[in-house]
Write a protein that holds these residues in place. Structure first.
Motif, short mmCIF file in Angstrom:
data_model
loop_
_atom_site.label_atom_id
_atom_site.label_comp_id
_atom_site.label_asym_id
_atom_site.label_seq_id
_atom_site.Cartn_x
_atom_site.Cartn_y
_atom_site.Cartn_z
N ILE A 11 0.92 -1.10 -0.02
CA ILE A 11 -0.03 -0.07 -0.14
C ILE A 11 1.09 1.48 -0.03
N ASP A 12 0.85 2.15 -0.87
CA ASP A 12 1.25 3.26 -1.04
C ASP A 12 0.33 4.40 -0.42
N VAL A 13 0.70 4.85 0.69
CA VAL A 13 -0.38 5.42 1.66
C VAL A 13 -0.97 6.72 0.94
N GLY A 14 -0.49 7.81 0.37
CA GLY A 14 -1.20 9.01 0.17
C GLY A 14 -2.17 9.64 1.10
N ILE A 57 2.12 -7.30 4.92
CA ILE A 57 1.26 -6.12 4.27
C ILE A 57 2.87 -5.41 4.53
N ALA A 58 2.75 -4.59 3.33
CA ALA A 58 4.07 -3.41 3.34
C ALA A 58 3.31 -2.10 3.06
N ILE A 59 3.66 -1.22 3.92
CA ILE A 59 3.14 0.04 3.78
C ILE A 59 4.22 1.21 3.63
N ASP A 60 3.96 1.84 2.56
CA ASP A 60 4.79 3.11 2.15
C ASP A 60 4.30 4.35 3.34
N GLY A 61 5.02 4.59 4.32
CA GLY A 61 4.88 5.58 5.36
C GLY A 61 5.62 5.04 6.57
N PRO A 62 5.90 6.18 7.33
CA PRO A 62 6.77 5.79 8.57
C PRO A 62 5.73 5.30 9.58
N LEU A 63 6.37 4.07 10.16
CA LEU A 63 5.70 3.25 11.13
C LEU A 63 6.73 3.27 12.30
N ALA A 64 6.34 3.82 13.26
CA ALA A 64 7.11 3.53 14.54
C ALA A 64 6.23 2.86 15.72
N ALA A 135 7.56 -0.03 4.14
CA ALA A 135 8.40 0.08 2.74
C ALA A 135 8.59 1.65 2.59
N PHE A 136 9.90 1.91 1.83
CA PHE A 136 10.21 3.20 1.46
C PHE A 136 10.88 3.10 -0.11
N PRO A 137 9.90 3.35 -0.98
CA PRO A 137 10.00 2.80 -2.36
C PRO A 137 11.46 3.74 -3.06
N ASN A 138 11.47 5.03 -2.44
CA ASN A 138 12.67 5.70 -3.05
C ASN A 138 13.96 5.20 -2.66
#
Length: 258
Positions: A11-14, A57-64, A135-138
């Motif tokens: 998931i690419d959050v947006g 599940i991989a999410i493009d966004g910071p997860l702490a 995830a961090f696509p860049n």
């Protein structure tokens, strides 16, 4: 675990409230797909594939970790923001400004889909009960590209991700990655190479991140206090990226180790 035998979601959050900026990509029983939708759950769930659940599940966004202060300065972001990473594929800081907004959106997304995630079968789970990874696509793309590619090209302003995505296709980086982790199909590769939508492209990279996590081959950057970013196996990294990360780890040792 073989990534081809399990269901995976990226998931690419947006976080636009008005535009469809959430990209979703999946591998379910060998079937690959991707779509784009909005941020609210009622819309997102309509676009998810019918599956009982997902192994990762991989999410493009910071997860702490849950309960972390919003002002937390994350080790993974610091490690990937120094040296050559700085101009090539660094993350933004997630403890203020737009980065903090993205972190809130990422956690909201994680809460929306946590009931679809299996229990983690790997260490370094930011949430101990669910297999959700960051995830961090860049950076995922950046570490696959050679020093020569970065040195010989002017990256278009505001187009860094798409530029790196296209360079990864040109240099057959996705083929090398899929071979290294033993996952992927001709159909997936064809879809990835043909995709032109920014959010769907990012979602495919998140899906690849989930596959790397599933196979146990991912390079994990960060610590237990502030979370981890999951990247391709070190064996497919460009030499400059391996050397830069090692230098940064020496300069900025983690507060706790995986």
């Amino acid at each position: 675990m073989n990534a081809g035998d399990v269901n995976l979601l990226g998931i690419d959050v947006g976080f636009s409230k008005s535009r469809p900026t959430t990209g979703i990509a999946w591998s379910v029983e060998g079937s690959i797909g991707a779509t784009k939708t909005h941020t609210e759950w009622e819309r997102r769930k309509q676009h998810l594939p019918p599956a009982a659940g997902f192994s990762v599940i991989a999410i493009d966004g910071p997860l702490a970790p849950m309960g972390s202060p919003e002002s937390l300065v994350r080790t993974c972001e610091r490690l990937l923001a120094r040296g050559l990473f700085q101009k090539r594929c660094k993350p933004g800081a997630s403890h203020f400004g737009t980065g903090l907004q993205l972190k809130r959106a990422a956690h909201e997304t994680a809460n929306q889909i946590r009931h679809l995630a299996a229990a983690p079968l790997f260490a370094n789970a930011v949430f101990p009960d669910v297999a959700i990874v960051e995830a961090f696509p860049n950076a995922f793309l950046g570490v696959l590209l050679s020093d020569q590619i970065f040195a010989a090209n002017q990256i278009p302003r505001g187009k860094k991700f798409d530029w790196m995505y296209e360079k990864a296709i040109e240099t057959r980086a996705f083929i090398r990655l899929m071979s290294a982790i033993g996952w992927g199909t001709p159909d997936l590769l064809q879809r990835v190479e043909a995709e032109r939508d920014h959010e769907k492209r990012a979602a495919y990279i998140c899906l690849m991140t989930a596959a790397c996590a599933t196979t146990g081959e991912a390079e994990i950057v960060g610590d237990g206090t502030s979370g981890w970013i999951w990247l391709p196996p070190a064996q497919v990294w460009a030499p400059w990226a391996r050397e830069a990360l090692e230098q940064n780890r020496i300069a900025l040792p983690s507060r706790s180790h995986p």
